[in-house]
Design a protein around this motif. Structure first.
Motif, PDB file in Angstrom:
ATOM      1  N   ARG A 146       0.836  -1.205   0.000  1.00  0.00           N
ATOM      2  CA  ARG A 146       0.000   0.000   0.000  1.00  0.00           C
ATOM      3  C   ARG A 146       0.863   1.243   0.000  1.00  0.00           C
ATOM      4  N   ILE A 164      -1.898  11.554  -2.852  1.00  0.00           N
ATOM      5  CA  ILE A 164      -2.782  10.908  -1.873  1.00  0.00           C
ATOM      6  C   ILE A 164      -2.939  11.849  -0.685  1.00  0.00           C
ATOM      7  N   ASP A 222      -9.142   1.928  -0.597  1.00  0.00           N
ATOM      8  CA  ASP A 222      -8.872   2.908  -1.641  1.00  0.00           C
ATOM      9  C   ASP A 222      -8.117   4.086  -1.057  1.00  0.00           C
ATOM     10  N   TYR A 223      -7.895   5.080  -1.912  1.00  0.00           N
ATOM     11  CA  TYR A 223      -7.185   6.289  -1.522  1.00  0.00           C
ATOM     12  C   TYR A 223      -8.025   7.492  -1.929  1.00  0.00           C
ATOM     13  N   LYS A 265       0.066   8.381   2.768  1.00  0.00           N
ATOM     14  CA  LYS A 265      -0.377   9.760   2.590  1.00  0.00           C
ATOM     15  C   LYS A 265       0.791  10.564   2.045  1.00  0.00           C
ATOM     16  N   GLU A 324      -5.486  10.989   1.673  1.00  0.00           N
ATOM     17  CA  GLU A 324      -6.000  10.118   2.731  1.00  0.00           C
ATOM     18  C   GLU A 324      -5.904   8.669   2.266  1.00  0.00           C
ATOM     19  N   VAL A 325      -5.432   7.816   3.169  1.00  0.00           N
ATOM     20  CA  VAL A 325      -5.371   6.380   2.902  1.00  0.00           C
ATOM     21  C   VAL A 325      -6.539   5.743   3.638  1.00  0.00           C
ATOM     22  N   ASP A 335      -6.838   0.437  -5.176  1.00  0.00           N
ATOM     23  CA  ASP A 335      -5.477  -0.050  -5.444  1.00  0.00           C
ATOM     24  C   ASP A 335      -5.339  -0.574  -6.869  1.00  0.00           C
TER      25      ASP A 335
END
Length: 148
Positions: A45, A66, A73-74, A48, A68-69, A89
């Protein structure tokens, strides 16, 4: 073969992709047709502030940050945009590892870059308000001049 599919093939084959930026969504970090970005494959993964290269349905590939993780998803947004995107992803094919500007190499591990990424995200609320004020000012100006 389209340019987009060849980008993905190069990244899969070589593990790295270097190309000139297009568009203005990542300004001020990248200027169109000036900077070279270096994208690498990755495992696992992302974090941020990482900048993934992802497939946008029907619109080719996009390089955005990005903000927010989440579990599956992002939340992603360009440095010069205000709309959020939710990217799983499965759409991400690589991640920015560095860039070249005016003959100088910069990496995403450098202190200056990490400061920029955090600072630019931190001042987002201010940038958003200024953006709205500029748009309102433009509307008022057009009304005064009698335009639409």
């Amino acid at each position: 073969m389209s340019a987009d599919s060849s980008m993905e093939e190069i990244l899969k084959r070589d593990g790295v992709l270097v190309y000139k930026t297009r568009g203005v969504s990542m300004r001020p970090l990248f200027k169109e047709n000036r900077d070279l970005v270096i994208v690498r494959t990755f495992e696992g993964r992302l974090n941020k502030y990482d900048v993934p290269l992802y497939r946008r349905k029907g619109k080719g590939f996009v390089l955005h940050r990005i903000i927010e993780v989440r579990d599956h998803d992002y939340v992603i947004r360009g440095d010069n945009t205000f709309a959020k995107e939710y990217i799983p992803d499965s759409q991400i094919i690589g991640v920015l590892s560095g860039f070249k500007r005016k003959g100088r190499d910069c990496t995403t591990d450098s202190r200056g870059y990490r400061f920029y990424a955090r600072f630019w995200n931190f001042i987002y609320p201010i940038r958003f308000v200024l953006h709205k004020l500029r748009r309102m000012g433009g509307k008022v100006k057009r009304k005064i001049k009698g335009g639409k």
